[in-house]
Design an enzyme around this catalytic site. Structure first.
Site, mmCIF file in Angstrom:
data_model
loop_
_atom_site.group_PDB
_atom_site.id
_atom_site.type_symbol
_atom_site.label_atom_id
_atom_site.label_comp_id
_atom_site.label_asym_id
_atom_site.label_seq_id
_atom_site.Cartn_x
_atom_site.Cartn_y
_atom_site.Cartn_z
ATOM 1 N N LYS A 103 39.945 45.379 39.433
ATOM 2 C CA LYS A 103 40.116 46.209 38.311
ATOM 3 C C LYS A 103 40.936 45.737 37.108
ATOM 4 O O LYS A 103 41.956 45.043 37.566
ATOM 5 C CB LYS A 103 40.757 47.794 38.766
ATOM 6 C CG LYS A 103 40.788 48.543 37.810
ATOM 7 C CD LYS A 103 41.450 49.901 38.515
ATOM 8 C CE LYS A 103 41.521 51.277 37.691
ATOM 9 N NZ LYS A 103 42.046 52.251 38.214
ATOM 10 N N HIS A 105 42.077 47.541 34.288
ATOM 11 C CA HIS A 105 43.061 48.545 33.571
ATOM 12 C C HIS A 105 43.626 49.148 34.606
ATOM 13 O O HIS A 105 43.578 49.046 35.758
ATOM 14 C CB HIS A 105 42.065 49.237 32.803
ATOM 15 C CG HIS A 105 41.148 50.037 33.796
ATOM 16 N ND1 HIS A 105 39.572 49.531 34.143
ATOM 17 C CD2 HIS A 105 40.938 51.270 34.007
ATOM 18 C CE1 HIS A 105 38.932 50.290 34.844
ATOM 19 N NE2 HIS A 105 39.695 51.600 35.038
#
Length: 219
Positions: A103, A105
């Site tokens: 991921k 963010h």
């Protein structure tokens, strides 16, 4: 009075996780029994399952402060084990699991849950080990995250079958990675449970012994 291993074998049978009959495994082997962890589907089942994992964790004195549950099957197992350790035994450990994609963010990273740091002592929680594939997939991810110390891997059932060679997948994991793999029960425990009347299945006993003689490691 039954010990936790015998109670776990009964639990598997009651929930149709452990079945007897004539099955063709993914490996192509014909087996007189089958273990389907996908049958664990309810809150009460996973809560009880976590208690058996916690018992195994404590029995072997696993010195780990974080439990890693490889996605996807290992996720509920690690969470349930952490809950059982905390509520039943007063042992509070962290848990985390890997994402399928990193991921970029929010909090980012490969893992969700307890952050892994260099030197952390961790244990990997999985359902069964057949070839060691899950361990080979999760270890590089863990090592990429931090230089942790993998103290153990805990699984529900050790089939005690030959892996890629003459040794079992559990023994191969130790030879290859130096990681101890502990199981709640082994195939031999299940055979003895039938012999001792803990569970039904005497009609499958000889087939199980024959299968163990053909494919079993260290037999």
């Amino acid at each position: 009075m039954l010990d936790y291993k015998q109670r776990f074998i009964q639990f598997m049978v009651e929930n149709e996780v452990l079945c007897f009959g004539d099955f063709t495994l993914k490996s192509g082997r014909k087996a007189p029994y089958f273990i389907n962890a996908g049958k664990y589907r309810t809150g009460s089942q996973i809560a009880q399952l976590g208690e058996y994992y916690a018992e195994c964790f404590l029995e072997h004195g696993v010195d780990a402060k974080t439990l890693i549950g490889p996605a996807y099957k290992g996720i509920p197992l690690a969470v349930a084990t952490a809950i059982a350790l905390a509520t039943r035994h007063g042992v509070d450990v962290g848990f985390c699991f890997d994402r399928k994609e990193i991921k970029d963010h929010g909090e980012g990273g490969m893992f969700v849950g307890q952050a892994l740091k260099d030197g952390d002592k961790v244990a990997i929680i999985e359902d069964v080990m057949t070839s060691g594939k899950a361990l080979r997939e999760i270890l590089p991810k863990v090592k990429q995250e931090a230089a942790v110390k993998v103290q153990a891997m805990i699984i529900s059932v050790d089939r005690q079958e030959k892996g890629t060679g003459e040794k079992s997948a559990v023994d191969e994991a130790y030879d290859e990675f130096g990681i101890k793999v502990y199981s709640i029960v082994t195939m031999q425990d299940i055979i003895e449970a039938i012999e001792n009347g803990v569970i039904a299945g005497r009609e499958y006993l000889q087939a199980m012994k024959d299968y163990r003689k053909q494919y079993g490691a260290g037999v």
